[in-house]
Design an enzyme around this catalytic site. Sequence first.
Site, PDB file in Angstrom:
ATOM      1  N   ARG A  38       0.826  -1.208   0.000  1.00 56.49           N
ATOM      2  CA  ARG A  38       0.000   0.000   0.000  1.00 56.49           C
ATOM      3  C   ARG A  38       0.857   1.254   0.000  1.00 56.49           C
ATOM      4  NH1 ARG A  38      -4.701   1.858   4.346  1.00 56.49           N
ATOM      5  NH2 ARG A  38      -3.052   1.559   5.877  1.00 56.49           N
ATOM      6  N   ALA A 100      -7.488   5.841   1.297  1.00 53.91           N
ATOM      7  CA  ALA A 100      -7.034   4.459   1.158  1.00 53.91           C
ATOM      8  C   ALA A 100      -7.730   3.671   2.259  1.00 53.91           C
ATOM      9  CB  ALA A 100      -5.517   4.373   1.312  1.00 53.91           C
ATOM     10  N   SER A 101      -8.523   2.693   1.873  1.00 54.49           N
ATOM     11  CA  SER A 101      -9.322   1.943   2.843  1.00 54.49           C
ATOM     12  C   SER A 101      -8.451   1.049   3.718  1.00 54.49           C
ATOM     13  CB  SER A 101     -10.354   1.078   2.115  1.00 54.49           C
ATOM     14  OG  SER A 101     -11.226   1.864   1.353  1.00 54.49           O
ATOM     15  N   MET A 102      -9.028   0.591   4.823  1.00 55.33           N
ATOM     16  CA  MET A 102      -8.343  -0.363   5.684  1.00 55.33           C
ATOM     17  C   MET A 102      -8.002  -1.611   4.878  1.00 55.33           C
ATOM     18  SD  MET A 102     -10.803  -0.142   9.046  1.00 55.33           S
ATOM     19  CE  MET A 102      -9.850  -1.395   9.944  1.00 55.33           C
TER      20      MET A 102
END
Length: 392
Positions: A38, A100-102
Amino acid sequence: MTTHAHQDRPGRTELGRVLMTGGALSPDWAPAYTNVPRAAFLPDLMWPFDMASGRSVPVSRSDDPQTWQGYADADVPIVTQWDDGRHRGAAPGAEPTSSASMPSVVFRMLRDLDASPGHRTLEIGTGTGWNAALLAYRLGAGNVVTVEVDRAVAAAARTALERFGLPVRVIHGDGSAGWPDAAPYDRITATCGLRTIPYAWVDQCRPHGVIVAPWGTPWGNGDAVARLVVAGDGRSASGAFTGPVEFMKLRAQRIAPPVHGEYVTGGVGDRATSSTELSEAAFLGESRFSLQRFAVGLRVRDCVHVVAEKREGARPVWLYGLGDRSWACVLFRDAGTASVWQSGPRRLWDEAEAAHQWWRDRGEPGHERFGLTVTAEGQSAWLDDLADPWPV
């Protein structure tokens, strides 16, 4: 593809172990997790959600690379844009509009998507580009198209994907229209919250294809992931919810918060119109993701609920109708019955209380027992049996 020496960082390795143990990261997606970090898609200045303080905090990679990297490798959501790009400076803005999602949410949705190498996939909501990169690593970059409504966000994601060596096709446009130029798709997924699943997505997905998207009602921001399978004739898509989530809403489907003064003028008055034996805990549950809130939202159409702060042992919960100026207020107290005020053509509290009782009478079903069907005529929800739907 770019090789990143920090792929084996202890924090990232531990996160992968936690995701695998918790069931979010399935074995078929583990190589993508390992090889597509990520961190490669996050901006230098970002605003991760700090669990201890309960708020988004600014973190700069140039000023504090260790903290920045720690958040990049943590299972927390990270805001990457405020106020549709109008925000400037390091302090958080007013409204988060890209993120940015978990990682746990990302991989649970990828698991639900059930995509295999070679599947042509459309993603709605490019964001940082990380989710598109994970798809591209597993399916092949030429099989992934991603659509992003914000021009600057799309450009940044396109650059990050090309730099990483996964040149996914990034389209700047309104994702509610899908992207017919590359249809039909085997899989369609959205990384933004929906109030209505666009029929264009059903139309652009192959028969027996899968659509995975966060969906919810105007009742609140607590949504659930809908996993829909397109029918053999391609004319509808239907499926159950897999679990609760919260995403920023598709910009074309945002709902402006109700303006209290446009509904209630001069106060509610001293005399309540009725009372209820329902307690605050029974009606609201433990969080905005509670089962009862989701169920009530499915049954009470075109209505928003707002939970106010508790003061001196009393908490007001307001209900606002979206189709007219109907409103209701229930004042929960730590002791005694709750008072209710209602006004307008709809008796919103009566509807909400009846919906809550409906949910209890059916055994307090969880998200997985509810489902959604999308046709050219609209969308409907159902409980256990898709042959017994109601409009939502």
